[in-house]
Design a protein around this motif. Structure first.
Motif, PDB file in Angstrom:
ATOM      1  N   GLY A  30       0.695  -1.135  -0.010  1.00 25.62           N
ATOM      2  CA  GLY A  30      -0.058  -0.069  -0.038  1.00 25.62           C
ATOM      3  C   GLY A  30       0.866   1.202  -0.106  1.00 25.62           C
ATOM      4  N   ILE A  31       0.321   2.507  -0.008  1.00 21.29           N
ATOM      5  CA  ILE A  31       0.619   3.729   0.132  1.00 21.29           C
ATOM      6  C   ILE A  31       0.399   4.324   1.599  1.00 21.29           C
ATOM      7  N   HIS A  32       1.251   4.858   2.332  1.00 18.80           N
ATOM      8  CA  HIS A  32       1.064   5.588   3.334  1.00 18.80           C
ATOM      9  C   HIS A  32       1.277   6.938   3.054  1.00 18.80           C
ATOM     10  N   PHE A  33       0.476   7.951   3.514  1.00 19.07           N
ATOM     11  CA  PHE A  33       0.343   9.217   3.219  1.00 19.07           C
ATOM     12  C   PHE A  33       0.597   9.919   4.468  1.00 19.07           C
ATOM     13  N   ASN A  34       1.707  10.618   4.865  1.00 18.20           N
ATOM     14  CA  ASN A  34       1.960  11.314   6.187  1.00 18.20           C
ATOM     15  C   ASN A  34       1.571  12.882   5.875  1.00 18.20           C
ATOM     16  N   PHE A  35       1.031  13.424   6.875  1.00 22.21           N
ATOM     17  CA  PHE A  35       0.358  14.813   6.590  1.00 22.21           C
ATOM     18  C   PHE A  35       0.354  15.545   8.118  1.00 22.21           C
ATOM     19  N   SER A  36       0.944  16.970   8.090  1.00 27.12           N
ATOM     20  CA  SER A  36       0.960  17.637   9.117  1.00 27.12           C
ATOM     21  C   SER A  36       0.673  19.406   8.188  1.00 27.12           C
ATOM     22  N   VAL A  37       0.063  20.160   9.008  1.00 30.39           N
ATOM     23  CA  VAL A  37       0.008  21.541   8.778  1.00 30.39           C
ATOM     24  C   VAL A  37       1.149  22.350   9.902  1.00 30.39           C
ATOM     25  N   SER A  38       1.337  23.512   9.521  1.00 34.20           N
ATOM     26  CA  SER A  38       2.441  24.496  10.096  1.00 34.20           C
ATOM     27  C   SER A  38       1.975  24.658  11.368  1.00 34.20           C
ATOM     28  N   ASP A  39       3.032  25.100  12.279  1.00 35.69           N
ATOM     29  CA  ASP A  39       2.567  25.655  13.611  1.00 35.69           C
ATOM     30  C   ASP A  39       2.064  27.014  13.525  1.00 35.69           C
ATOM     31  N   GLN A  40       2.171  27.787  12.359  1.00 39.53           N
ATOM     32  CA  GLN A  40       1.519  29.084  12.098  1.00 39.53           C
ATOM     33  C   GLN A  40       0.074  28.741  11.902  1.00 39.53           C
ATOM     34  N   PHE A  41      -0.171  27.857  11.069  1.00 32.04           N
ATOM     35  CA  PHE A  41      -1.587  27.328  10.921  1.00 32.04           C
ATOM     36  C   PHE A  41      -2.121  27.012  12.358  1.00 32.04           C
ATOM     37  N   TRP A  42      -1.638  26.007  13.030  1.00 37.57           N
ATOM     38  CA  TRP A  42      -2.014  25.765  14.190  1.00 37.57           C
ATOM     39  C   TRP A  42      -2.531  27.033  15.269  1.00 37.57           C
ATOM     40  N   ARG A  43      -1.489  27.964  15.236  1.00 33.27           N
ATOM     41  CA  ARG A  43      -1.804  29.153  16.194  1.00 33.27           C
ATOM     42  C   ARG A  43      -3.005  29.879  15.645  1.00 33.27           C
ATOM     43  N   PHE A  44      -3.288  30.007  14.363  1.00 33.52           N
ATOM     44  CA  PHE A  44      -4.362  30.812  13.834  1.00 33.52           C
ATOM     45  C   PHE A  44      -5.665  29.904  14.407  1.00 33.52           C
ATOM     46  N   LEU A  45      -5.678  28.624  14.208  1.00 27.23           N
ATOM     47  CA  LEU A  45      -6.729  27.850  14.742  1.00 27.23           C
ATOM     48  C   LEU A  45      -7.013  28.047  16.197  1.00 27.23           C
ATOM     49  N   LYS A  46      -5.846  28.014  16.993  1.00 28.15           N
ATOM     50  CA  LYS A  46      -5.889  28.336  18.527  1.00 28.15           C
ATOM     51  C   LYS A  46      -6.521  29.667  19.075  1.00 28.15           C
ATOM     52  N   ASP A  47      -6.001  30.513  18.179  1.00 23.98           N
ATOM     53  CA  ASP A  47      -6.816  31.916  18.256  1.00 23.98           C
ATOM     54  C   ASP A  47      -8.101  32.031  18.217  1.00 23.98           C
ATOM     55  N   GLN A  48      -8.346  31.590  16.883  1.00 24.08           N
ATOM     56  CA  GLN A  48     -10.015  31.361  16.674  1.00 24.08           C
ATOM     57  C   GLN A  48     -10.795  30.626  17.569  1.00 24.08           C
ATOM     58  N   ASP A  49     -10.199  29.522  18.451  1.00 25.45           N
ATOM     59  CA  ASP A  49     -10.837  28.738  19.451  1.00 25.45           C
ATOM     60  C   ASP A  49     -10.909  29.389  20.907  1.00 25.45           C
ATOM     61  N   LYS A  50     -10.135  30.399  20.678  1.00 21.75           N
ATOM     62  CA  LYS A  50      -9.819  30.974  21.961  1.00 21.75           C
ATOM     63  C   LYS A  50      -9.139  30.159  23.103  1.00 21.75           C
ATOM     64  N   SER A  51      -8.421  29.029  22.508  1.00 19.66           N
ATOM     65  CA  SER A  51      -8.120  28.083  23.598  1.00 19.66           C
ATOM     66  C   SER A  51      -6.938  28.483  24.569  1.00 19.66           C
ATOM     67  N   ILE A  52      -6.964  27.937  25.545  1.00 20.76           N
ATOM     68  CA  ILE A  52      -6.073  28.435  26.478  1.00 20.76           C
ATOM     69  C   ILE A  52      -4.746  27.245  26.830  1.00 20.76           C
ATOM     70  N   LEU A  53      -5.039  26.195  25.885  1.00 19.01           N
ATOM     71  CA  LEU A  53      -4.207  25.040  26.016  1.00 19.01           C
ATOM     72  C   LEU A  53      -2.754  25.481  25.321  1.00 19.01           C
ATOM     73  N   SER A  54      -1.797  24.795  25.586  1.00 21.37           N
ATOM     74  CA  SER A  54      -0.512  25.016  25.167  1.00 21.37           C
ATOM     75  C   SER A  54      -0.493  24.696  23.549  1.00 21.37           C
ATOM     76  N   LEU A  55       0.696  25.237  22.924  1.00 19.63           N
ATOM     77  CA  LEU A  55       0.549  24.749  21.481  1.00 19.63           C
ATOM     78  C   LEU A  55       0.572  23.128  21.240  1.00 19.63           C
ATOM     79  N   LYS A  56       1.613  22.566  22.044  1.00 18.38           N
ATOM     80  CA  LYS A  56       1.782  21.292  21.938  1.00 18.38           C
ATOM     81  C   LYS A  56       0.292  20.645  22.231  1.00 18.38           C
ATOM     82  N   ASP A  57      -0.474  20.867  23.192  1.00 20.19           N
ATOM     83  CA  ASP A  57      -1.844  20.160  23.667  1.00 20.19           C
ATOM     84  C   ASP A  57      -2.657  20.442  22.549  1.00 20.19           C
ATOM     85  N   TYR A  58      -2.605  21.758  22.124  1.00 22.92           N
ATOM     86  CA  TYR A  58      -3.646  22.204  21.125  1.00 22.92           C
ATOM     87  C   TYR A  58      -3.537  21.499  19.840  1.00 22.92           C
ATOM     88  N   LYS A  59      -2.284  21.122  19.424  1.00 26.25           N
ATOM     89  CA  LYS A  59      -2.095  20.523  18.188  1.00 26.25           C
ATOM     90  C   LYS A  59      -2.588  18.839  18.234  1.00 26.25           C
TER      91      LYS A  59
END
Length: 537
Positions: free
Chosen positions: A149-178
């Motif tokens: 088969g083929i395995h497909f590995n996928f991630s998005v940038s920390d910059q994008f995670w910070r953007f989503l974290k701000d949208q959610d007004k999350s108080i989690l650390s970046l590591k935990d939010y990711k």
């Protein structure tokens, strides 16, 4: 909870569309080495390919004959395809008259004992890898170790995670939010991956030799009793003929958080399973039969369609890496080789996967429970055997709905993501990919699984002959495009270095294999409501 439409609206309003294009991908593509007659290659991994233990891009998976090509993580889709192309071209310079099988389901197989286990040298880590595969052979049969088969590995940038974290007004650390966000993606992926089996499944049939004495529900393809199928099958690799286990059916993982995921797997690795205890860990001559007698020898034996991943240090368990560092990326594991693409996958499919996975990441993702777990397993079974049936019904949050109707609804939601990606990247590649895939919903004959069966019927040939013809065509294609002298020297040097690295590991071992395994399994000091679990014997 931020909805998908709110997230997408926020991205548009932010004006920084580059956020959404910070996608990093990696590919792990398996291919079986076969003789010019289509029988399993019985030769050892070529020394000119380097060490299967330490080479960064060319290794083996389960069988010694099952090559695996690994790309470096990249943000460039075309670069991924180029890398796979180069690895194929170099490999063909090294494997003499052998060819690479282009289908996920294998060629003509003989007895299990004739299927060679992958070898990784005399080091403790190399021996552990081989023993794990010996254990898989005893538990599932070695024929399973020839499926590709083929395995497909996928991630998005920390910059994008910070953007989503701000949208959610999350108080989690970046590591935990990711980590929280990747588990949200995983839950949604398991709800919707049936669509990937429909669109990209390319294993509707098998050679009779693969079945041998196993129970199955397949029927001959017309008068061809050498080829077995079901009329609407998509990916037999993802069903009970693949790496499915009745023993693992008791393992219910809901992917609601990292802690429950890790604890469930940890218990499966550290608690004795009666069926495997009867086999024993070693034979009467003190040779290993399996790594342990638990439900799982290691995390990788849990054959999920998607995994949360983190790069582990040498000697570190996958669970230890995850629980200490959080989720780094996800690995999609339900993709068949596409025999109509030279390297098994195309740029259009990768772009669709980008859209699909971003949707899973940003869509609302309620926590799952055991009832949904059972429904999702049933969806997988139905899609494997009846995926192209126009009347197929699937479970969606406890209610059945027509699969085609559901698929069209999903494509409507994908459209906005495709538009955003094209705006950010320039051009219309994502929208083109979406249009191409959507056509398959209204015309199942465009799917790879339907094309394979139709080609067999039109040409009046068996599954084996169709696959063999495609493998020989691919062989000619790669042989006709030999690498430059400079590129060849580059890969030769990489192979030589990997052999030196393996020798250094073997020379550096200072403890016995038994001590090595004891130390390795001591990392599974996981905790549950009852306290620490016993480590594996």
């Amino acid at each position: 909870m931020t909805t998908l439409s709110q997230r997408l609206q926020g991205i548009r309003q932010a004006g920084d569309l580059a956020n959404i294009t910070g996608i990093i991908r990696g590919l792990e593509k398996e291919s079986l080495r076969v003789s010019p007659q289509g029988t399993l290659a019985n030769s050892a991994h070529a020394e000119t390919l380097g060490s299967a233990l330490t080479h960064p891009h060319i290794t083996t998976d389960y069988s010694e004959a099952l090559l695996e090509f690994i790309t470096s993580p990249s943000g460039n889709i075309e670069q991924l395809i180029r890398t796979l192309d180069e690895l194929h071209r170099y490999t063909y310079q090294c494997i003499s008259k052998e060819v690479l099988w282009v289908n996920s389901m294998p060629c003509m197989l003989s007895h299990d004992s004739k299927i060679p286990i992958a070898q990784y040298g005399s080091s403790n880590s190399g021996q552990m890898k081989s023993i794990y595969r010996i254990g898989l052979g005893h538990r599932y049969g070695r024929a399973m170790q020839t499926i590709a088969g083929i395995h497909f590995n996928f991630s998005v940038s920390d910059q994008f995670w910070r953007f989503l974290k701000d949208q959610d007004k999350s108080i989690l650390s970046l590591k935990d939010y990711k980590t929280h966000g990747y588990f949200r993606l995983i839950r949604n992926f398991r709800r919707y991956f049936w669509l990937l089996l429909y669109l990209f499944g390319a294993a509707p049939g098998v050679c009779h030799s693969f079945i041998q004495h196993r129970q199955h529900q397949l029927v001959p393809v017309g008068d061809d009793h050498y080829s077995l199928h079901t009329p609407y099958a998509t990916s037999l690799r993802m069903g009970d003929l693949g790496y499915q286990s009745s023993a693992q059916e008791s393992l219910v993982i809901t992917y609601n958080c990292l802690q429950t995921y890790a604890n469930t797997l940890c218990q499966a690795i550290t608690k004795t399973h009666p069926g495997y205890a009867s086999l024993g860990v070693k034979d009467k001559n003190d040779n290993y039969l399996q790594l342990n007698d638990s439900l799982l020898q290691i995390e990788n034996e849990f054959y999920s369609v998607i995994r949360p991943k983190r790069t582990a240090a040498s000697g570190q368990t996958a669970l230890n890496a995850l629980t200490s560092g959080g989720v780094e990326y996800i690995e999609v594991r339900c993709l068949d080789l596409n025999p109509y693409e030279p390297v098994g996958i195309g740029a259009g499919q990768i772009r669709f996967l980008d859209i699909f996975l971003l949707f899973c990441l940003m869509e609302d993702s309620p926590e799952s429970d055991e009832r949904e777990h059972q429904h999702l397993q049933e969806n997988q079974r139905r899609m494997v055997y009846r995926g192209r049936d126009p009347e197929l019904m699937l479970y969606h949050f406890g209610q059945e709905r027509p699969a085609r109707q559901w698929g069209n609804a999903l494509f409507q939601q994908f459209q906005v993501i495709a538009n955003l990606l094209d705006t950010a990247e320039g051009g219309h590649h994502y929208q083109d990919a979406l249009v191409n895939e959507k056509q398959k919903l209204s015309n199942e004959r465009l799917t790879p699984s339907a094309r394979i069966l139709e080609d067999m019927r039109e040409q009046g040939i068996t599954f084996y002959r169709l696959a063999m013809n495609a493998a020989l065509t691919n062989s000619d294609y790669f042989h006709s495009r030999a690498l430059s002298a400079e590129k060849t020297a580059f890969y030769k040097a990489m192979a030589a270095k990997s052999l030196q690295d393996q020798a250094a590991i073997e020379a550096g071992d200072t403890i016995s294999l038994e001590q090595f395994l004891t130390k390795y399994y001591q990392q599974y000091q996981c905790y549950s409501a009852e306290g620490p679990l016993a480590i594996a014997k």
